[in-house]
Design a protein around this motif. Structure first.
Motif, PDB file in Angstrom:
ATOM      1  N   TYR A  29      -1.803   9.079   4.823  1.00  0.00           N
ATOM      2  CA  TYR A  29      -1.120   7.979   4.684  1.00  0.00           C
ATOM      3  C   TYR A  29      -0.385   7.656   6.024  1.00  0.00           C
ATOM      4  O   TYR A  29       0.034   8.501   6.598  1.00  0.00           O
ATOM      5  CB  TYR A  29      -0.089   8.092   3.439  1.00  0.00           C
ATOM      6  CG  TYR A  29      -0.834   8.489   2.289  1.00  0.00           C
ATOM      7  CD1 TYR A  29      -1.263   7.341   1.435  1.00  0.00           C
ATOM      8  CD2 TYR A  29      -0.609   9.609   1.624  1.00  0.00           C
ATOM      9  CE1 TYR A  29      -1.889   7.578   0.318  1.00  0.00           C
ATOM     10  CE2 TYR A  29      -1.237  10.043   0.215  1.00  0.00           C
ATOM     11  CZ  TYR A  29      -1.964   8.820  -0.195  1.00  0.00           C
ATOM     12  OH  TYR A  29      -2.411   8.997  -1.531  1.00  0.00           O
ATOM     13  N   PRO A  30      -0.022   6.271   6.214  1.00  0.00           N
ATOM     14  CA  PRO A  30       0.893   5.850   7.338  1.00  0.00           C
ATOM     15  C   PRO A  30       2.259   6.462   6.952  1.00  0.00           C
ATOM     16  O   PRO A  30       2.709   6.304   5.737  1.00  0.00           O
ATOM     17  CB  PRO A  30       0.962   4.447   7.144  1.00  0.00           C
ATOM     18  CG  PRO A  30       0.174   4.099   5.915  1.00  0.00           C
ATOM     19  CD  PRO A  30      -0.426   5.164   5.451  1.00  0.00           C
ATOM     20  N   VAL A  31       3.196   6.981   8.316  1.00  0.00           N
ATOM     21  CA  VAL A  31       4.265   7.467   7.903  1.00  0.00           C
ATOM     22  C   VAL A  31       5.234   6.573   8.653  1.00  0.00           C
ATOM     23  O   VAL A  31       5.166   6.366   9.771  1.00  0.00           O
ATOM     24  CB  VAL A  31       4.310   8.829   8.193  1.00  0.00           C
ATOM     25  CG1 VAL A  31       4.138   9.130   9.985  1.00  0.00           C
ATOM     26  CG2 VAL A  31       5.648   9.571   8.064  1.00  0.00           C
ATOM     27  N   HIS A  53       0.859  -1.278  -0.008  1.00  0.00           N
ATOM     28  CA  HIS A  53      -0.087  -0.021   0.089  1.00  0.00           C
ATOM     29  C   HIS A  53       0.953   1.398   0.031  1.00  0.00           C
ATOM     30  O   HIS A  53       2.080   1.085   0.129  1.00  0.00           O
ATOM     31  CB  HIS A  53      -0.891  -0.037   1.313  1.00  0.00           C
ATOM     32  CG  HIS A  53      -0.250  -0.145   2.458  1.00  0.00           C
ATOM     33  ND1 HIS A  53       0.076  -1.636   2.791  1.00  0.00           N
ATOM     34  CD2 HIS A  53       0.292   0.661   3.578  1.00  0.00           C
ATOM     35  CE1 HIS A  53       0.818  -1.437   4.075  1.00  0.00           C
ATOM     36  NE2 HIS A  53       0.864   0.031   4.391  1.00  0.00           N
ATOM     37  N   PRO A  54       0.223   2.437  -0.359  1.00  0.00           N
ATOM     38  CA  PRO A  54       1.014   3.766  -0.180  1.00  0.00           C
ATOM     39  C   PRO A  54       1.694   4.123   1.258  1.00  0.00           C
ATOM     40  O   PRO A  54       0.763   3.820   2.120  1.00  0.00           O
ATOM     41  CB  PRO A  54       0.068   4.686  -0.772  1.00  0.00           C
ATOM     42  CG  PRO A  54      -0.994   4.166  -1.487  1.00  0.00           C
ATOM     43  CD  PRO A  54      -1.001   2.817  -0.682  1.00  0.00           C
ATOM     44  N   VAL A  55       2.753   4.395   1.303  1.00  0.00           N
ATOM     45  CA  VAL A  55       3.377   4.665   2.511  1.00  0.00           C
ATOM     46  C   VAL A  55       4.321   6.047   2.396  1.00  0.00           C
ATOM     47  O   VAL A  55       4.707   6.212   1.479  1.00  0.00           O
ATOM     48  CB  VAL A  55       4.236   3.639   3.244  1.00  0.00           C
ATOM     49  CG1 VAL A  55       4.809   4.037   4.352  1.00  0.00           C
ATOM     50  CG2 VAL A  55       3.376   2.448   3.417  1.00  0.00           C
ATOM     51  N   VAL A  56       4.132   6.752   3.329  1.00  0.00           N
ATOM     52  CA  VAL A  56       5.290   7.959   3.296  1.00  0.00           C
ATOM     53  C   VAL A  56       6.367   7.782   4.228  1.00  0.00           C
ATOM     54  O   VAL A  56       6.061   7.430   5.373  1.00  0.00           O
ATOM     55  CB  VAL A  56       4.691   9.481   3.677  1.00  0.00           C
ATOM     56  CG1 VAL A  56       5.476  10.439   3.934  1.00  0.00           C
ATOM     57  CG2 VAL A  56       3.386   9.606   2.843  1.00  0.00           C
ATOM     58  N   GLN A  92       1.305   5.802  13.045  1.00  0.00           N
ATOM     59  CA  GLN A  92       1.326   7.143  12.962  1.00  0.00           C
ATOM     60  C   GLN A  92       0.941   7.532  11.374  1.00  0.00           C
ATOM     61  O   GLN A  92       1.150   6.637  10.571  1.00  0.00           O
ATOM     62  CB  GLN A  92       2.751   7.886  12.800  1.00  0.00           C
ATOM     63  CG  GLN A  92       3.411   7.710  14.240  1.00  0.00           C
ATOM     64  CD  GLN A  92       4.768   8.448  14.428  1.00  0.00           C
ATOM     65  OE1 GLN A  92       5.467   8.701  13.117  1.00  0.00           O
ATOM     66  NE2 GLN A  92       5.156   8.678  15.436  1.00  0.00           N
ATOM     67  N   THR A  93       0.473   8.387  11.174  1.00  0.00           N
ATOM     68  CA  THR A  93      -0.331   8.938   9.766  1.00  0.00           C
ATOM     69  C   THR A  93       0.117  10.472   9.789  1.00  0.00           C
ATOM     70  O   THR A  93       0.550  11.124  10.619  1.00  0.00           O
ATOM     71  CB  THR A  93      -1.903   8.973   9.609  1.00  0.00           C
ATOM     72  OG1 THR A  93      -2.511   9.743  10.655  1.00  0.00           O
ATOM     73  CG2 THR A  93      -2.218   7.349  10.000  1.00  0.00           C
ATOM     74  N   THR A 125       5.672   6.428  -1.434  1.00  0.00           N
ATOM     75  CA  THR A 125       5.946   5.344  -2.113  1.00  0.00           C
ATOM     76  C   THR A 125       4.891   4.133  -1.942  1.00  0.00           C
ATOM     77  O   THR A 125       4.296   4.357  -0.982  1.00  0.00           O
ATOM     78  CB  THR A 125       7.271   5.039  -2.261  1.00  0.00           C
ATOM     79  OG1 THR A 125       7.862   3.863  -3.217  1.00  0.00           O
ATOM     80  CG2 THR A 125       7.826   4.483  -0.861  1.00  0.00           C
ATOM     81  N   ARG A 126       5.112   3.063  -2.573  1.00  0.00           N
ATOM     82  CA  ARG A 126       4.410   2.057  -2.223  1.00  0.00           C
ATOM     83  C   ARG A 126       5.401   1.006  -1.213  1.00  0.00           C
ATOM     84  O   ARG A 126       6.464   0.862  -1.892  1.00  0.00           O
ATOM     85  CB  ARG A 126       3.918   1.413  -3.189  1.00  0.00           C
ATOM     86  CG  ARG A 126       2.667   2.274  -3.909  1.00  0.00           C
ATOM     87  CD  ARG A 126       2.243   1.648  -5.233  1.00  0.00           C
ATOM     88  NE  ARG A 126       1.695   0.263  -4.901  1.00  0.00           N
ATOM     89  CZ  ARG A 126       0.376  -0.065  -4.307  1.00  0.00           C
ATOM     90  NH1 ARG A 126      -0.458   1.014  -4.189  1.00  0.00           N
ATOM     91  NH2 ARG A 126      -0.125  -1.349  -4.454  1.00  0.00           N
TER      92      ARG A 126
END
Length: 91
Positions: free
Chosen positions: A43-45, A10-13, A33-34, A25-26
């Motif tokens: 997004y989750p960070v 999934h997309p993640v920062v 944390q988001t 990125t994925r």
């Protein structure tokens, strides 16, 4: 491919706190944390220690390697230099 065998992708920062840099990125990484991204989505960070923004290799701030050769360095350290040490004598 069977379901439930692969982790969720999934997309993640990823955020580099030292450089103040973040990129989306994925990944399969997860985080509690988001962060709200530029596109308005949340997004989750994942905080990272080093990224391409802070790593010396990528930023050009790496130490320069001494270009002096090993032989010259040895001669400078131990007093070589091609001079005769006086070991041979003529009779």
């Amino acid at each position: 491919m069977q379901q439930d065998k692969q982790p969720a992708y999934h997309p993640v920062v990823f955020r580099d706190r030292a450089a103040g840099y973040a990129f989306l990125t994925r990944s399969t990484a997860t985080s509690e944390q988001t962060i709200e991204w530029d596109d308005g989505e949340t997004y989750p960070v994942v905080d990272v220690e080093i990224s391409s923004e802070s790593h010396p290799f990528y930023t050009g701030k790496a130490r320069t390697v001494d270009t002096e050769g090993r032989v010259a360095q040895f001669e400078r350290r131990y007093g070589g230099g091609g001079q005769d040490s006086g070991g041979s004598t003529t009779a």
